[in-house]
Design a protein around this motif. Structure first.
Motif, mmCIF file in Angstrom:
data_model
loop_
_atom_site.group_PDB
_atom_site.id
_atom_site.type_symbol
_atom_site.label_atom_id
_atom_site.label_comp_id
_atom_site.label_asym_id
_atom_site.label_seq_id
_atom_site.Cartn_x
_atom_site.Cartn_y
_atom_site.Cartn_z
ATOM 1 N N SER A 58 0.868 4.179 -2.823
ATOM 2 C CA SER A 58 0.611 5.567 -2.465
ATOM 3 C C SER A 58 1.695 6.489 -3.001
ATOM 4 C CB SER A 58 0.512 5.703 -0.947
ATOM 5 O OG SER A 58 0.291 7.048 -0.580
ATOM 6 N N ASN A 59 2.952 6.131 -2.776
ATOM 7 C CA ASN A 59 4.069 6.949 -3.259
ATOM 8 C C ASN A 59 5.317 6.073 -3.287
ATOM 9 O OD1 ASN A 59 6.263 8.841 -3.526
ATOM 10 N ND2 ASN A 59 4.830 10.450 -2.916
ATOM 11 N N LYS B 64 -5.824 5.712 -8.185
ATOM 12 C CA LYS B 64 -4.484 6.229 -7.921
ATOM 13 C C LYS B 64 -3.675 5.293 -7.026
ATOM 14 C CE LYS B 64 -5.850 11.085 -8.381
ATOM 15 N NZ LYS B 64 -5.943 12.402 -7.710
ATOM 16 N N GLN C 196 0.824 -1.210 0.000
ATOM 17 C CA GLN C 196 0.000 0.000 0.000
ATOM 18 C C GLN C 196 0.857 1.259 0.000
ATOM 19 O OE1 GLN C 196 -3.738 -0.066 2.372
ATOM 20 N NE2 GLN C 196 -2.998 -2.010 3.166
ATOM 21 N N ALA C 197 1.986 1.199 0.688
ATOM 22 C CA ALA C 197 2.887 2.357 0.703
ATOM 23 C C ALA C 197 3.456 2.615 -0.692
ATOM 24 C CB ALA C 197 4.021 2.120 1.700
ATOM 25 N N GLY D 32 -2.656 3.154 -3.323
ATOM 26 C CA GLY D 32 -2.267 3.575 -1.991
ATOM 27 C C GLY D 32 -3.194 3.143 -0.883
ATOM 28 N N GLU D 33 -4.301 2.526 -1.218
ATOM 29 C CA GLU D 33 -5.227 2.036 -0.211
ATOM 30 C C GLU D 33 -6.000 0.869 -0.804
ATOM 31 O OE1 GLU D 33 -8.613 4.428 0.729
ATOM 32 O OE2 GLU D 33 -8.550 5.479 -1.183
#
Length: 216
Positions: free
Chosen positions: A99-100, A164, A95-96, A166-167
């Protein structure tokens, strides 16, 4: 295991080859879709022999405690995925990265390894889905699974996930997949629209949900 192997190949091409994931998966989609032609000796279909069909048919048509085997497998995979995503370091790292990715690298996360493992798990799940579905008709053709990638995206989006990244929550994806399947069955059984327009309906759903998520 073959699915996991091909999934790992995707991960290697993306991480070590520095190729965009969309390009890799789009290219291999055409390659894998053409494999049944070769396996069927250019006959266009890969058909199970009678003995193989007898062995594998319970995988799709069998039941346990009155519940069809595919439902059991679906529930087990969903539960395992939820635990892996939300209760392990691997899930938090994935997930990290979604996210980025750059920040994840700065946080000393082994991004390439996590990506390769993620694609390997994806390939493994595709292998499970194949084992469950092929016994249904006893054969596979290049058109088998056509536009299922659209259904997968739609299920995730309808489940509340942002494109996008990240979750992620497995429960939402499961609900999205069930909801889309119910809608598709209703459309097919009631003949409200042509079955050939189901993909169009899914496309409209993706656009509408993405529009509603634009502020997230």
């Amino acid at each position: 295991m073959l699915g996991a192997l091909f999934g790992s190949l995707h991960g290697l091409l993306i991480t070590k080859g520095q190729i965009e994931p969309f390009v890799v998966t789009l290219g291999t989609l055409g390659i894998f879709r053409g494999l049944p032609h070769l396996a069927g000796l250019m006959g266009g279909a890969l058909t199970l022999a009678d003995t193989q069909a007898d062995i594998y048919s319970p995988v799709y048509y069998g039941s346990l405690l009155g519940v069809p085997i595919p439902v059991w497998v679906f529930a087990i995979v969903a539960l395992a995925g939820g635990l892996l995503l939300n209760r392990t370091a691997f899930g938090r790292y994935a997930q990290a990265i979604g996210s980025n990715e750059q920040v994840a690298r700065y946080a000393a996360i082994r991004v390439d390894r996590i990506k390769i493992l993620t694609y390997a798990l994806l390939g493994f799940c595709v292998g499970i889905a194949t084992l469950l579905y092929v016994p249904r008709l006893g054969s596979a053709t290049p058109s088998t699974g056509l536009l299922w990638e659209l259904e997968a995206i739609a299920a995730v989006v309808v489940g509340g996930r942002t494109l996008k990244g990240g979750e992620g929550r497995i429960v939402g994806t499961v609900i999205g997949a069930i909801l889309l399947s119910v809608i598709s069955n209703i459309l097919n059984l009631t003949s409200i629209i042509s079955v050939y327009l189901n993909a169009a309906v899914q496309g409209v759903v993706i656009i509408i949900v993405a529009f509603l998520q634009r502020g997230r």
